[in-house]
Design a protein around this motif. Structure first.
Motif, PDB file in Angstrom:
ATOM      1  N   PHE A 100       0.822  -1.193   0.000  1.00 13.44           N
ATOM      2  CA  PHE A 100       0.000   0.000   0.000  1.00 13.44           C
ATOM      3  C   PHE A 100       0.869   1.262   0.000  1.00 13.44           C
ATOM      4  O   PHE A 100       0.640   2.213  -0.755  1.00 13.44           O
TER       5      PHE A 100
ATOM      6  N   MET B 263      -4.171  14.003  -4.999  1.00 12.69           N
ATOM      7  CA  MET B 263      -4.039  13.908  -3.551  1.00 12.69           C
ATOM      8  C   MET B 263      -5.369  13.575  -2.899  1.00 12.69           C
ATOM      9  O   MET B 263      -5.454  12.749  -1.989  1.00 12.69           O
ATOM     10  N   VAL B 264      -6.398  14.231  -3.406  1.00 11.23           N
ATOM     11  CA  VAL B 264      -7.712  13.982  -2.810  1.00 11.23           C
ATOM     12  C   VAL B 264      -8.115  12.527  -3.013  1.00 11.23           C
ATOM     13  O   VAL B 264      -8.531  11.834  -2.079  1.00 11.23           O
ATOM     14  N   VAL B 265      -7.971  12.085  -4.242  1.00  7.23           N
ATOM     15  CA  VAL B 265      -8.385  10.718  -4.525  1.00  7.23           C
ATOM     16  C   VAL B 265      -7.518   9.742  -3.743  1.00  7.23           C
ATOM     17  O   VAL B 265      -8.005   8.745  -3.201  1.00  7.23           O
TER      18      VAL B 265
ATOM     19  N   ALA C 146      -6.261  10.265  -0.924  1.00 10.72           N
ATOM     20  CA  ALA C 146      -6.727  10.267   0.454  1.00 10.72           C
ATOM     21  C   ALA C 146      -7.942   9.364   0.590  1.00 10.72           C
ATOM     22  O   ALA C 146      -8.053   8.572   1.536  1.00 10.72           O
ATOM     23  N   ALA C 147      -8.852   9.484  -0.367  1.00 15.53           N
ATOM     24  CA  ALA C 147     -10.031   8.632  -0.314  1.00 15.53           C
ATOM     25  C   ALA C 147      -9.622   7.168  -0.380  1.00 15.53           C
ATOM     26  O   ALA C 147     -10.154   6.315   0.336  1.00 15.53           O
ATOM     27  N   GLU C 148      -8.632   6.909  -1.209  1.00 15.24           N
ATOM     28  CA  GLU C 148      -8.175   5.533  -1.345  1.00 15.24           C
ATOM     29  C   GLU C 148      -7.525   5.052  -0.056  1.00 15.24           C
ATOM     30  O   GLU C 148      -7.718   3.909   0.351  1.00 15.24           O
ATOM     31  N   VAL C 149      -6.772   5.947   0.553  1.00 16.66           N
ATOM     32  CA  VAL C 149      -6.138   5.588   1.820  1.00 16.66           C
ATOM     33  C   VAL C 149      -7.196   5.205   2.830  1.00 16.66           C
ATOM     34  O   VAL C 149      -7.091   4.185   3.519  1.00 16.66           O
ATOM     35  N   ALA C 150      -8.249   6.034   2.887  1.00 17.58           N
ATOM     36  CA  ALA C 150      -9.292   5.771   3.868  1.00 17.58           C
ATOM     37  C   ALA C 150      -9.882   4.392   3.642  1.00 17.58           C
ATOM     38  O   ALA C 150      -9.967   3.573   4.564  1.00 17.58           O
ATOM     39  N   VAL C 151     -10.247   4.136   2.409  1.00 13.54           N
ATOM     40  CA  VAL C 151     -10.859   2.844   2.109  1.00 13.54           C
ATOM     41  C   VAL C 151      -9.858   1.711   2.326  1.00 13.54           C
ATOM     42  O   VAL C 151     -10.170   0.683   2.929  1.00 13.54           O
ATOM     43  N   GLY C 152      -8.652   1.947   1.828  1.00  9.37           N
ATOM     44  CA  GLY C 152      -7.656   0.887   1.885  1.00  9.37           C
ATOM     45  C   GLY C 152      -7.296   0.515   3.302  1.00  9.37           C
ATOM     46  O   GLY C 152      -7.252  -0.667   3.643  1.00  9.37           O
ATOM     47  N   LEU C 153      -7.079   1.515   4.129  1.00  9.99           N
ATOM     48  CA  LEU C 153      -6.723   1.196   5.499  1.00  9.99           C
ATOM     49  C   LEU C 153      -7.866   0.482   6.176  1.00  9.99           C
ATOM     50  O   LEU C 153      -7.656  -0.469   6.937  1.00  9.99           O
ATOM     51  N   ALA C 154      -9.079   0.924   5.885  1.00 11.58           N
ATOM     52  CA  ALA C 154     -10.226   0.255   6.494  1.00 11.58           C
ATOM     53  C   ALA C 154     -10.236  -1.215   6.101  1.00 11.58           C
ATOM     54  O   ALA C 154     -10.465  -2.093   6.931  1.00 11.58           O
ATOM     55  N   ILE C 155      -9.943  -1.463   4.834  1.00 12.73           N
ATOM     56  CA  ILE C 155      -9.951  -2.856   4.376  1.00 12.73           C
ATOM     57  C   ILE C 155      -8.849  -3.646   5.071  1.00 12.73           C
ATOM     58  O   ILE C 155      -9.060  -4.766   5.551  1.00 12.73           O
TER      59      ILE C 155
END
Lengths: 341, 458, 478, 131, 105
Positions: free
Chosen positions: E31, E71-73, E75-84
């Protein structure tokens, strides 16, 4: 490469660092004195006149203490933690304008280490690194209290960073610049920003408290539940770094608040005194310093007055109150500015 | 524009509806109503187009008749999907409204993909399509397979995003623009960066549409995700990816000098996709996995349209998207009623549930490209487009052979249902579901008998 | 209008049949096929008086240029007649049988009838293709649901073979379509394309493989014996009597006029393949003991001859093959009916276990003998005139080829008579002693067949007249 | 295009950051020297008891590095999401006066979405700590 | 500094990211490598933006806006990815992608 320039900057940097450390050291003394006054005690009074040598004694003690690194800890990160905390604290001061230009031997020397056009973003960037110092320290210690404290600290700091960032937007709307120098210069020729941004200032102030882990938001070190929090396992100068870093941060946030909302190194009527420019610059520096000291006093005053928040209260204040408030402030400011244009 | 705005808003609205409404049936009906609204809003915009297309967002989005048509197909397929499979959402987990909202967000990404005219918008479209899918794939939180699908999809998806971005950046470095129409002007002499960029773009987009050799995530993800979401991912989302692919290449990279660079690569990718998808599907034991591989195979066919890049290809992709989506959504709806997803689980279905079996048969016919079902003309158009292109007859022949192979695995289900005996376990379903199934069959056959219904708008 | 009716009657009744219960399906099937027969006879008369009225052009997919373009020429009328007679015969023969899930059985039968008629009437390549597939699918289901032990893999093989072939044809059609100046699939456009020889030569194979698989000719025939053996007999009748003709029809209607030079180029190859098929199939037929397989191989041999005749490229052979299509259809259906009856009575397929049926079922035996003789094209039976014409056509083309093909006739006589001998003559056994002679419906069906055999054997002129126009047309282009 | 080069033509050059590098060097030097110095200055009388983690005087139980409450994690993710939204305000704020009312309304919409997400997470109970 | 330096640096970073994704087995590291790739792209975009601005393109700032969106996207990916990743960790107590092979059979 201009060697004189480098020498000049190095001198300035040493000055600023020394100032930061000095102020931080004497803040500990100040803290104890303020506490004493508020609690109707004497405070430190043995080492030197009114205990003025106390900070030196404390510092010396920290230097000569035994250094303990728990066997279970992650050695490298354990050392890195306080280093990062200190480093970050030392780096913030680079963009703060300590005064106007000094003219020495025909050279214009600005009393600011670096005047960059994204000064505020720089500060945010560096400050947000500060949380790593605490996280690393807490995690590397491999102590349950430390870990909990560091997680708390991270959570708290990032929460308030949002409101902090938002509260500045309104200010930027009418300064139109991210350079601290520009912002100060604008206030020099007009009213201080506090007049336009009272709400923004209050939000900023509260967030600054939280960012510095100062009471009433000092949950990361909450000594009576976490035994000292993230620096529980630290000793000697590593502990000293954490403590110093906190005071330096306080000092820098005071300087920042003074620059952003209270005119920085400018004071009313500074351009109509008719004195030599160098003298005006020095007076300006003094003015800034007075403002900073007042803020520092305020920090301490609050510490010994207001009790610590509970964690849920802290988070609710940050998210549910500060952030919407900052947004509202921003919108109102924007509407007013546009309506008056 | 209308479609984009209404779908995005619908997503937001549904998130909030989920906070206040607890009745899952109501949420479903509400979502259906929102799709309908988006559908109508989308069609209404067709009347306001002047001079063939209109632009929005500083020219970064272009709404044309074609994009409206494709949006309509996608929204229609989603409508069908909600109606057929809406109840299955409840079985996945608690947050039904959120799942619907995520589907709407994916839709808004697709609406963006149909009309982007700036690489920035392409990137956003692809991401808006992808990110909700990662969540949907993992929505069955306690199920390890779902977890794994989600993680795998996420890692692969974001990796390909990185590649995509690098491709865009290299192209920008060579041309200085993100505007896809302007890119096309600079095809006279090719900068090496452009070629590198195009290759990376191809790889990334191939990843997103699960073309071989970048398909390896697909079966696992489709298999692991909750079936109801697999249905959506394999259909509408995949079509959305293709429209982005097609649009980008159609506008930017046509022309002799430039297409000679990517054409062989894409042709090989298409050939590999067709072969791998079809051959591997043959060996699957689970119908769900078979459908996953078949979706790869179908992607190979859709790639033919991208390679051909002509009028027929654009018509073909609309028809293919519609035919493939409707049939697969229908097939998944049937699959979800059958408890056992192996081929044996379908044994004797025709005796026990003649309607389900008939519906599955028609849908599988359509997927296999039998005449008088929608799939036939879909395949016809893409093949026709590829033949028209002139240089790809070998690929067309390969595609045809693969289509014949595909019959094998599609018919395994039919054979199981009709010619074998068994006691299939079937979940109960309502008369409304029955009626919808019949309606879907009619759509499939109508498109197969009279594709002009759709094509007259293209 | 009659043309559309021809397609619509089985289609609609077929769909209705799915919903019927009890004896409804078989009654409706019978009525439907009678009605179809009436319509086709009507069409026959209209073809004499106003052939243009049989053409109908309606818009279908304007974006594509595909039209609903149907019509009948002589050959098509003849084949429609064959189809409808065949279905009528089948329905009559099986009227007393009861099938499991009869509604589906009859429904699928009628649908395949609609598909077959559609194939014969389509004047638009796209439409032709659609009907081509439509005729296949119901048959697939019929075989797989009501067939023998190994029905599933066998019929699946059959399906995949034909489907793959037709997909190749589709590619060919697409190519032709793209070459057409007005972007249309219509027959006239296709026949006026005049493509370069090079293109014609590979287009020929794209199209020919589809037809060759359907006929089937060597080496595309491997699906056929198994399928014939495993299919339920009514379906086998349709398969061998009518569906085989689809391939031949396709060659005459679409292949020769559209890619004449391609056909000319590859004619020898096609003929050699066909002739190899004749000898090969005949030889295998001789050693067969399974009666169904024997007839299947005999069919391959006959079709091989017809295919060879097509490419002989002259008037006689074309005329011959067209009437032979009809006659072969009638004859082979007759054979299958007999087989069906024997199988229904005795439930055996192995000829060695039969014998002496003549003693117990004399009427059946008489019919079998007549049909068998027609199958080996004895003079005064219908098979004779067709084969005669074909051989004379082949003779004009190449003597040696004719000679080898002629060997097929002799072999045909050998295995057919051998079959007759084994089945009805010789020593009877306990099983065959139980044979019940023909019953009323079977009698009707077989009488009809024998009537046609003898009538056309004596007086083939109406048939020749019917197909004359098509022959002329093809000859002109070819 | 709605953008112009103004964003790029600012006076700052990479050289403006040079003093910051100097300060970084100075700060690293200071921290490093102090760390090393204290390491050598202090006495070293280590015992195994002294090097055990402090747990209020009782023996250590288990490893401290266990997963913490998911709430903290959620906060971190929400921060990431909202912080990037905040980032969008900065360029807007700097160019606020030139953009005028149009920009204001665009930003109003943005704030509306921001608040939408905000209210959603609060209603979902993402920030509820007292359970 | 010439733009080539930036290009080489970015490409190098990007390749490190790609290699990391392909070779490492720890989901978090993968990641992070992906994030590295994105940031390499960001750097390159800014460099190109400057390059085209110097070359006189008036819309060169678009590339910097692009960086914002990335960067925004991300960040969104980070949020989802970390959650996963957290979800997977909670269920399997591992973030090693090698153990994720239940779906293979």
């Amino acid at each position: 490469m201009d060697w004189v320039f480098i020498v000049e900057k190095l001198a300035l940097i040493s000055g600023v660092l020394a100032l930061s450390l000095g102020v931080a050291m004497y803040s500990t003394w100040g803290e104890r004195k303020v506490a004493a006054i508020i609690q109707d005690r004497r405070g430190p009074n043995r080492a030197g006149f009114m205990g003025l040598l106390q900070p030196l004694a404390d510092g010396g003690k920290l230097f000569f203490k035994e250094e303990i690194i728990p066997t279970n800890s992650h050695r490298f990160l354990f050392i890195l933690g306080p280093s990062v905390a200190m480093l970050v604290a030392c780096m913030t001061s680079a963009v703060i304008p300590w005064g106007d230009v000094l003219t020495i031997a025909g050279r214009q020397i600005p009393l600011q280490v670096a005047d960059i056009n994204i000064g505020i973003l720089y500060i945010f960037g560096v400050v947000s690194l500060g949380v790593y110092g605490i996280m690393l320290g807490g995690w590397a210690s491999n102590n349950k209290f430390s870990l909990l404290a560091s997680v708390r600290a991270a959570s708290q700091i990032i929460s308030y960073e949002l409101a902090l960032g938002l509260s500045l937007i309104a200010l930027l709307m009418f300064t139109g610049s991210l350079s601290l120098k520009d912002i100060v210069e604008q206030q020099r020729h007009g009213l201080w920003n506090i007049v336009y941004q009272p709400l923004g200032f209050i939000i900023f102030l509260v967030c600054a408290f939280a960012e510095c882990n100062r009471t009433p938001f000092d949950l990361p070190e909450a000594e009576n539940e976490l035994n000292g929090g993230y620096h529980l396992e630290y000793s000697s100068m590593k502990l000293g770094f954490y403590l110093f870093a906190e005071y330096i941060n306080m000092f820098i946030s005071s300087a920042l608040m003074a620059s952003l909302y209270f005119g920085g190194y400018s004071f009313p009527g500074m351009d109509s005194l008719g004195l030599a420019p160098n003298l005006v610059t020095i007076l300006g520096f003094v003015a800034l310093f007075i403002k900073i000291l007042l803020f520092l006093f305020f920090f301490m005053w609050v510490r010994w007055t207001i009790p610590r928040f509970r964690y849920d209260q802290l988070m609710r204040l940050g998210w549910n109150i500060m952030i919407p408030l900052a947004l509202v402030n921003m919108l109102i400011t924007g509407a007013i500015i546009l309506a008056r244009q | 524009m209308n479609a984009l705005i209404s779908t995005a808003l619908s997503g937001v609205i549904l998130m909030f509806v989920g906070l206040f409404v607890n009745n899952k049936q109501q949420i479903k009906y509400f979502a259906i109503a929102l799709v309908l609204i988006a559908f109508v809003a989308n069609l209404l915009e067709a009347g306001t187009l002047q001079g063939g297309s209109s632009r929005a967002f500083f020219g970064m989005l272009e709404v044309s008749r074609f994009s409206i048509l494709f949006n309509a197909v996608m929204l229609g397929a989603t409508l069908l999907y909600f109606m057929l499979s809406g109840r299955e959402f409840e079985k996945v987990g608690e947050h039904v409204a959120d799942y619907f909202a995520l589907v709407f967000f994916i839709l808004s990404g697709i609406m963006l993909a149909t009309g982007f005219s700036n690489l920035l918008m392409l990137f956003l479209a692809i991401e808006i399509i992808s990110i909700p899918q990662y969540i949907l794939a993992g929505s069955d939180k306690k199920n390890l397979k779902s977890n794994e699908a989600s993680l795998k999809y996420f890692l692969m998806g974001s990796f390909s995003t990185g590649i995509l971005l690098m491709g865009i950046t290299l192209i920008y470095g060579a041309t200085g623009t993100f505007n896809i129409a302007e890119l096309a002007l600079g095809t006279g002499e090719l900068h090496p960066l452009t070629i590198g960029g195009i290759m990376l773009l191809i790889f990334a987009l191939a990843f997103k549409v699960s073309a071989a050799p970048f398909h390896f995530w697909t079966p696992d993800v489709y298999d692991g995700s909750p079936t109801v979401f697999t249905s959506f991912m394999a259909t509408v989302v995949k079509a959305g990816g293709f429209i982005a692919f097609l649009r980008l290449f159609h506008v930017s990279f046509t022309g002799g000098a430039i297409s000679s660079h990517w054409l062989p690569v894409l042709a090989i990718i298409a050939a590999a996709t067709l072969l791998l998808g079809n051959l591997t599907a043959v060996f699957q034991q689970s119908v769900k996995r078979m459908l996953a591989y078949s979706s790869i195979a179908q992607a190979g066919f859709m790639l033919l349209a991208v390679i051909a890049l002509n009028e027929t290809a654009t018509q073909g992709i609309v028809l293919y998207a519609a035919a493939y989506s409707v049939a697969t959504i229908g097939m998944f709806a049937v699959l979800m009623k059958v408890k056992d997803y192996t081929f044996e689980g379908f044994n004797g279905l025709a005796r026990k549930q003649p309607l389900l079996a008939l519906a599955a048969t028609i849908f599988l016919f359509s997927l296999a490209g039998m005449p008088l079902t929608a799939g036939f003309f879909a395949k016809y158009f893409v093949l026709s487009a590829a033949v028209q292109q002139g240089q790809l007859l070998w690929l067309v022949i390969l595609a045809v052979i693969c289509a014949a192979i595909s019959v094998y695995y599609y018919f395994r289900v039919i054979i199981a249902m009709y010619f074998k005996t068994g006691e299939p376990q079937v979940e109960p379903f309502t008369p409304a579901f029955k009626a919808l199934l019949i309606a879907t069959i009619i759509i499939v056959i109508l498109l197969g008998v009279y594709p002009g219904v759709l094509l007259q708008w293209a | 209008m009659l043309t559309v009716l021809l397609i619509l009657i089985p289609l609609v009744t077929g769909l209705i049949t799915f919903g019927l219960k009890g004896s409804g399906p078989k009654v409706l099937g019978l009525i439907s096929s009678l009605a179809s027969l009436a319509v086709v006879i009507g069409a026959l008369f209209q073809f004499r008086t106003a052939p243009d009225a049989l053409h109908l052009v309606a818009p279908w997919i304007p974006q594509l240029g595909a039209q609903f373009n149907v019509g009948l020429d002589g050959m098509a009328v003849m084949l429609c007649l064959l189809t409808n007679i065949a279905f009528l015969l089948v329905f009559i023969t099986i009227y007393n049988r009861s099938y499991e899930r009869a509604s589906s059985f009859y429904g699928l039968m009628l649908l395949s009838q609609a598909g077959l008629i559609g194939v014969f009437t389509a004047y638009d390549a796209m439409l032709f293709y659609v009907f081509w597939e439509l005729a296949l699918i119901p048959v697939y289901f019929l075989c797989s649901m009501w067939g023998g032990e190994k029905r599933i893999p066998v019929t699946f093989k059959f399906f995949v073979y034909t489907f793959a072939g037709s997909l190749l044809m589709l590619v060919g059609i697409i190519y032709l379509y793209l070459q057409s100046p007005d972007r249309s699939f219509s027959y006239t456009t296709f026949t006026n394309l005049n493509l370069p020889v090079q293109e014609q030569s590979w287009l020929f194979w794209l199209l020919f493989v589809a037809f060759a698989i359907k006929m089937p000719i060597f080496p595309f025939h491997t699906w056929q014996p198994d399928t014939y053996e495993q299919s339920p007999t009514p379906v086998t009748m349709i398969l061998s009597g009518v569906m085989v003709k689809m391939g031949l029809f396709g060659v005459i209607r679409w292949l020769l006029p559209v890619v004449p030079q391609g056909a000319y180029m590859w004619a020898e190859v096609a003929m050699v393949l066909s002739v190899i098929g004749i000898i090969y199939a005949s030889c295998i037929a001789i050693v067969q003991t399974d009666i169904k397989r024997l007839i299947a191989y005999s069919s391959i041999a006959h079709v091989g001859l017809m295919c060879a005749a097509i490419f002989a490229n002259n008037e006689q052979s074309l005329q011959g093959i067209q009437i032979q299509m009809f006659n072969h259809g009638i004859n082979i259906i007759g054979l299958w009916i007999v087989v069906e009856i024997i199988q229904q009575r005795l439930n055996i397929k192995n000829m060695d276990e039969m014998g002496g049926i003549a003693q117990y079922a004399p009427r059946l035996s008489i019919f079998l003998v007549i049909i068998a003789l027609a199958n080996i094209a004895l003079p005064l039976t219908n098979g004779f005139i067709g084969e005669f014409l074909m051989f004379s056509g082949l003779f004009q083309y190449n003597f040696w080829l004719m000679g080898v093909a002629g060997l097929g006739i002799i072999l045909a006589a050998v295995y057919t008579l051998n079959m007759v001998q084994k089945v009805i003559f010789g020593q009877g056994n306990a099983l065959t002693a139980t044979t019940v002679d023909l019953q009323n419906t079977e009698l009707v069906a077989l009488s009809l067949i024998v009537g046609v055999i003898l009538f056309l054997g004596v007086y083939p002129k109406p048939m020749l007249d019917l197909v004359g126009s098509t022959t002329e047309l093809v000859n002109k282009v070819f | 295009m709605f953008l112009d080069t103004e964003l790029l033509s600012a006076t700052t050059t990479p050289f403006s950051y040079f003093p910051i590098v100097l300060q970084l060097v100075a700060a690293v030097g200071f921290v490093g020297v102090t760390m090393v110095a204290t390491h050598f200055l202090g006495p070293k009388r280590k015992t195994s008891d002294k090097l055990v983690n402090f747990e209020s005087g009782i023996e250590q139980i288990g490893n401290a590095r266990q997963p913490v409450a998911i709430k903290y994690f959620l906060t971190a993710i929400l921060f990431v999401l909202f912080d990037v939204e905040v980032i969008f305000f900065y360029p807007y704020a700097v160019n606020f006066k030139e953009l005028g009312w149009d920009g204001f309304f665009a930003m109003l919409m943005f704030v509306a979405f921001f608040m939408g997400g905000f209210i959603y997470i609060i209603k979902k109970g993402a920030l509820k700590w007292e359970d | 500094m010439p733009v080539q330096y930036y290009i080489f640096l970015s490409i190098a970073l990007f390749c490190i990211g790609v290699m990391g994704v392909l070779m490492r087995r720890n989901a978090i590291i993968i990641f992070m490598c992906i994030e590295l790739m994105l940031n390499a792209v960001n750097l390159l975009l800014v460099a190109f933006s400057k390059m085209w601005a110097d070359a006189g393109r008036i819309d060169a700032a678009a590339a910097q806006i692009f960086v914002f969106f990335i960067m925004v996207v991300a960040a969104a990916e980070v949020a989802v990815g970390l959650a996963i990743i957290v979800m997977v960790y909670r269920n399997t107590h591992s973030v090693d992608i090698n153990i994720l092979n239940r779906l293979k059979n």
